[in-house]
Design an enzyme around this catalytic site. Structure first.
Site, PDB file in Angstrom:
ATOM      1  N   ILE A 127      38.631  45.826  29.710  1.00  0.00           N
ATOM      2  CA  ILE A 127      39.826  45.092  29.294  1.00  0.00           C
ATOM      3  C   ILE A 127      39.715  43.598  29.550  1.00  0.00           C
ATOM      4  CG2 ILE A 127      41.529  46.963  29.366  1.00  0.00           C
ATOM      5  CD1 ILE A 127      42.165  46.156  32.231  1.00  0.00           C
ATOM      6  N   GLY A 128      38.670  43.173  30.180  1.00  0.00           N
ATOM      7  CA  GLY A 128      38.577  41.736  30.423  1.00  0.00           C
ATOM      8  C   GLY A 128      37.200  41.320  30.876  1.00  0.00           C
ATOM      9  N   ASP A 134      45.628  28.833  41.137  1.00  0.00           N
ATOM     10  CA  ASP A 134      45.196  29.059  39.759  1.00  0.00           C
ATOM     11  C   ASP A 134      46.245  29.843  38.979  1.00  0.00           C
ATOM     12  OD1 ASP A 134      43.513  28.883  37.569  1.00  0.00           O
ATOM     13  OD2 ASP A 134      42.351  30.654  38.115  1.00  0.00           O
ATOM     14  N   GLY A 180      35.063  37.677  32.492  1.00  0.00           N
ATOM     15  CA  GLY A 180      35.132  36.288  32.942  1.00  0.00           C
ATOM     16  C   GLY A 180      33.853  35.926  33.649  1.00  0.00           C
TER      17      GLY A 180
END
Lengths: 471, 328
Positions: free
Chosen positions: A29-30, A152, A32
């Protein structure tokens, strides 16, 4: 972490690591720079979804990624309804990678905002905005009162729970950059500032050496405005490849809306490293100060506007705190904020059905685990002769199981009733009046993007949705 | 977080003296049994993440009759060896000029690790270095394993090999509350209440320095596993006050209590401070000579076959362990 220390599972290199057996991994799902995120279901409780964050090994063969260590160590200490919950830590000894298992949240503010802007073409309703903001502030107030700065905050890091008991509950996520206030200072250049600049406070853009909780409040202000208008408030073009925090375009974007900061309003401005270069730069510019209220389409008399403008106060010392913000008039007016931000308790309110997160089922978590054939992990000083073949000892497990979930906080014995230590230890007594901003490194570490190529890396628009199949 | 009351430090890592005794006994017993069963005590991490004792070579096993079998370390010997390496931690950290906070964190990691394991299972020299390495990461003073290894002429791969083991054994409870910060607080408090009268900030400064030196000692005792950091700091301050004779510590304590905990008496706290005091007085700082025979014993426990093989097969690690001896 009571896993990965199994007994008789053997060292069959073809089998899954033991801890993985408890999950059905649905897909990716992701992605980075830190690694990958997978969606999984717990086999014993199919109703429960888990997000598994896999950290890449740190570069240059220097062991466990410091970002992973920092995220785990902070998450181990905190527990709050509006902060993401670390359910488990798994270790893959074959490649020394770490997997963090979190309670899964179906939505995030990035997707919610995008859905309203691109799909339903209408603003987010007032109840939802207010509930999201209140819960975000509530979680942040908890973090700040525990001396943690997130550093962040951005829409993709603010999660919202999907269907289930916690539906519509906001969770602050991604603590890879979070810091404890008293952590030591390091020069900015050491790690390079590479996180999204759109939500970055002006003092940081001007080179402030200290992170304070006020930087998080600036980001909340930007997110609040974005919830109202569905557009990022300050979309600066990032100058990359320089460790210099001085991002002219980002400052320009801010000044155009809020006007140029003045020394009267922000006395410590002159002490900021990049203020002088900024002064030279802006001599050629004229900022008309379009006015924040015109950008967010709110009357200056509206309490929502009042709160927003207090979050976007230039002087970090005057900027509203999370605790003060929770007390703001805005939250005492109808509609009152609620626990389920997605569904208003008012009958007749339209409910927006947000899409579920796209899942890439073509990437398999096991493919990323890379079990090497029976290679003993221990090398170096180990006696290789003794390591022939898979040697399995019966039930030689770790002496103490340390489950991450539901760990009881026992009253430690031997602590007198008055808890002197907690007060003298940190924060509490603080007889020396040690300032909050003391010793927090201004540096951001490597880029930390959660689950998508994020906006803010110099792009002015939203990136196309990542190619993926719907789950 | 910065709140000790809700910390993992308080919840999971403060014990009673009885707890500690049991844990040391259990670890020792387990290693002893392994020695009897397998002829060696060294642990390995398997590919699936389980831990197991290294299987000795067949010949070693066969020859391992009652006579040649290595003898297990006694609990006191383990303790002495830990004390030796705890001192080394401070030594190494000083050599690298690391801040005291890192030193304290590394020491606490080391202590916690050996509540879970016997020194016979994981050699304290390796664990010591890995604890320092992990402490640097946790305290955001990242030093590469290579740099660390180079500085003390040790194989840095060994540091990396043990990293996950250490993190896991600590249950990833990595935030540690050292007494130095608490001490700072007390000292500035002292300064505020006494300085005006005494007008001697220099003396307060030197008082602070001696108290820090006392904390350094406390960190090598069991006290950090028994008491919260604030009490450790007070114990250090009390000792420093005894030497400096500048401040009436009892009066300061009474004073502070009447301000902050009017309902409590100081007697209970004084009891704790007395115990910490006693632990400092009992603190041993063994030299490498003192532990030489234990280390030899340990080597044969960890790896009985190393005696005859070391010359050929383990030339390199032999070499580095000699260097270590020199360094020690």
């Amino acid at each position: 972490m009571g896993d990965g220390r199994g007994s008789n599972s053997g060292s069959n290199s073809n089998s899954k690591p033991e801890w993985l057996e408890q999950y059905d991994v649905i897909g990716k799902i992701g992605e980075g720079t830190y690694g990958l995120v997978f969606l999984a279901k717990i086999k014993s409780n199919r109703a429960k979804s888990i997000a598994i964050k896999k950290f890449k090994q740190s570069k240059d063969g220097d062991g466990v990624s410091p970002t992973a260590i920092r995220e785990i160590m902070l998450l181990r200490e905190i527990s709050h309804e509006n902060v993401v919950k670390l359910a488990n830590v798994h270790i893959n000894h074959a490649d020394m990678s770490l997997y963090l298992a979190f309670d899964y949240a179906e939505h995030d503010l990035y997707e919610i905002i995008r859905h309203h802007r691109d799909k339903v073409n209408q603003p987010i309703n007032q109840y939802t905005i207010k509930s999201i903001l209140w819960q975000l502030l509530n979680g942040l107030n908890y973090l700040h009162s525990n001396w943690i700065v997130h550093r962040d905050l951005k829409p993709s890091n603010i999660l919202v729970m999907g269907d289930g008991e916690e539906q519509g509950v906001v969770k602050i996520a991604d603590f890879g950059l979070a810091r404890i206030y008293q952590a030591p200072l390091k020069p900015l250049s050491e790690n390079g500032v590479v996180v999204t600049i759109w939500y970055r406070a002006p003092e940081l853009l001007l080179g402030a050496k200290h992170y304070t909780s006020a930087v998080d409040m600036w980001a909340v202000g930007c997110i609040f405005a974005e919830l109202l208008t569905l557009k990022p408030l300050f979309q600066g073009q990032e100058v990359k490849g320089t460790p210099n925090p001085f991002q002219l375009d980002q400052l320009d974007k801010i000044f155009k809306v809020l006007g140029h900061p003045t020394q009267e309003k922000w006395p410590t401005l002159v002490n900021l490293p990049h203020w002088q270069s900024d002064v030279q730069h802006i001599q050629g510019h004229k900022y008309d100060n379009a006015g924040l209220y015109t950008v967010v389409h709110l009357s200056p008399k509206n309490p929502a506007y009042d709160l927003l403008s207090k979050m976007l106060e230039y002087d970090p010392r005057k900027r509203i705190t999370a605790a003060q913000a929770l007390d703001h008039e805005y939250f005492r007016m109808e509609p009152l904020p609620g626990r389920n931000a997605l569904v208003s308790p008012q009958p007749g309110e339209k409910v927006v059905n947000y899409p579920t997160r796209p899942v890439d089922t073509s990437t398999d978590i096991e493919g990323t685990i890379s079990l090497q054939p029976s290679q003993p992990v221990s090398s170096g000083n180990s006696m290789s002769g003794a390591m022939g073949g898979p040697h399995v000892m019966q039930n030689r497990s770790m002496p103490r199981p340390m489950p991450m979930v539901g760990m009881q906080r026992m009253q430690p014995p031997g602590i007198p009733a008055y808890n002197l230590a907690s007060q003298a230890g940190m924060g509490g007594v603080n007889p020396g009046g040690i300032p909050m901003q003391r010793g927090v490194g201004p540096q951001a570490h490597q880029q930390q993007q959660m689950r998508r190529k994020d906006p803010g890396m110099g792009m002015t628009g939203y990136p196309p949705q990542q190619k993926s199949r719907r789950f | 977080m910065a709140d000790f009351t809700t910390s993992t430090h308080r919840a999971n890592w403060i014990f009673t003296p009885q707890d500690l005794k049991e844990k040391y006994k259990d670890a020792n017993k387990r290693a002893k049994q392994a020695l009897e069963k397998y002829g060696a005590t060294r642990m390995e991490v398997d590919i699936d993440g389980s831990f197991s004792y290294a299987e000795p070579q067949n010949d070693a096993k066969d020859n391992a009759d009652k006579h040649s079998r290595p003898k297990a370390l006694k609990i006191e010997e383990e303790q002495l060896l830990r004390a030796f390496y705890e001192f080394k931690i401070q030594d190494v950290c000083d050599a690298f000029k690391f801040p005291r906070k890192i030193q304290a964190t590394a020491l606490i990691y080391f202590k916690r690790f050996y509540l879970e394991w016997s020194v016979m299972e994981h050699h304290p020299k390796n664990i010591m270095l890995t604890c320092i390495y992990a402490a640097c990461k946790a305290e955001e003073n990242h030093v590469s394993a290579e740099e660390l290894g180079k500085g003390i002429e040790q194989d840095h791969q060994m540091i990396l090999n043990n990293e996950m083991l250490v993190l896991q054994s600590l249950g990833f409870d990595l935030i540690v509350y050292a007494p130095y910060r608490a001490l700072e607080g007390f000292v500035s408090d002292l300064e505020e209440s006494y300085d005006a009268k005494l007008g001697q900030s220099e003396t307060i400064k030197s008082l602070h320095e001696s108290a820090k030196a006392e904390v350094d000692k406390i960190m090598r005792t069991d006290a950090p596993l028994l008491y919260p950091p604030g009490q450790l700091a007070l114990a250090a301050l009390r000792r420093a006050c005894e030497v400096h004779k500048l401040i009436d510590f009892e009066r300061y304590l009474q004073n502070m209590f009447s301000r902050q905990h009017p309902a409590h008496a100081t007697s209970e706290l004084n009891l704790a401070l007395n115990v910490i005091d006693m632990l400092i007085n009992k603190l041993e700082t063994p030299t490498s000579k003192d532990v030489k025979h234990i280390d030899r014993k340990l080597k044969s426990c960890l790896d009985p076959s190393s005696h005859d093989k070391s010359k050929k097969r383990k030339h390199r690690s032999k070499e580095s362990s000699t260097e270590m001896q020199d360094m020690l």
